[in-house]
Motif scaffolding. Structure first.
Motif: not given
Length: 257
Positions: A148, A157-158, A160-161
């Motif tokens: 991921l 984004k990285k 958070r995900y």
């Protein structure tokens, strides 16, 4: 910096001493322990497995400490991930990713030692029993965490995900740990019980191995975190240098005009 290096070296040496002591005590002083505790004999891949004394069970003294550290490291990663979601500070994301790296190291070590245990204990390389299955799922989750992170370019984004995924992945830790109690039919032995019966000659090497592995995990974490921090500093310096170069070029262009 020098004090930090000396502290890391001290921790590493101490971890090595404890792990070596664990191995020596395990193979030369600790008695043979019972195999998988079964209510009745079970046939696995054509081999009869029953409650018996097995030399192969000495793998327990390294296998279980490594597994516990893998759980702990993933728990730390989940905790740092939660802090990131609350504070949105990328320092927490870097700490979470580093802890996940430590977890990956110990997860793979757990799988390797567990496979040998399974081979010697039950005569096969793998058995789809509850504990092994849930831990295999945990291994896939840890690997997926890094997949991921690798496939998302946007840093926010990285982070958070990855944080959300890390917390969700940790849910499998208590499931994997308690599955042998939740599923009584599991052929995997239950180690931590109120009447585990670990004698002093068995408990001491186990604790030495556990403390040694924990110290090793701390050393790996600190080394990896220092490397990540150095990389970020180098990237920051590079960006500032590139920005300064652009300003100088623009200034020269203006002078020519």
């Amino acid at each position: 910096m020098i004090k930090s290096k000396h502290r890391l070296i001290t921790l590493l040496v101490l971890a090595a001493i404890l792990i070596i002591a664990d191995v020596v005590l395990t193979f030369f002083f600790a008695p043979l322990v019972k195999g998988a505790g079964l209510s009745e004999p079970v046939v696995i891949a054509g081999q009869l497995v029953e409650n018996r004394l097995l030399f192969s069970q000495k793998i327990f003294y390294l296998h279980v400490p490594v597994a516990i550290v893998s759980f702990a490291a993933l728990g730390v990663a989940a905790m740092f991930s939660l802090r990131y979601l609350l504070d949105r500070d990328h320092a927490w994301d870097m700490k979470a990713a580093t802890a996940a790296e430590v977890s990956l190291v110990f997860v793979l070590a757990t799988m390797a030692s567990g496979i040998f245990w399974t081979r010697f204990e039950w005569g096969v390389w793998w058995v789809w029993e509850p504990r092994l299955t849930t831990y295999f799922i945990l291994t896939l989750l840890v690997l997926a965490y890094f997949v991921l992170r690798t496939n998302i370019d946007d840093e926010t984004k990285k982070a958070r995900y990855a944080a959300v995924f890390s917390i969700l992945a940790f849910i499998d830790v208590p499931i994997s740990f308690f599955i042998t109690r939740l599923v009584p039919s599991s052929i995997h032995p239950v180690i931590f019980t109120s009447n585990s019966g670990l004698s002093t000659s068995m408990l001491i090497p186990f604790l030495l191995g556990l403390i040694g592995m924990m110290l090793l995990g701390i050393v790996i974490y600190q080394v990896r975190f220092a490397l990540h921090s150095s990389k970020l500093r180098l990237e920051s310096i590079k960006l500032r240098y590139e920005a300064l170069s652009k300003k100088e070029k623009l200034a020269r262009i203006k002078e020519l005009d």
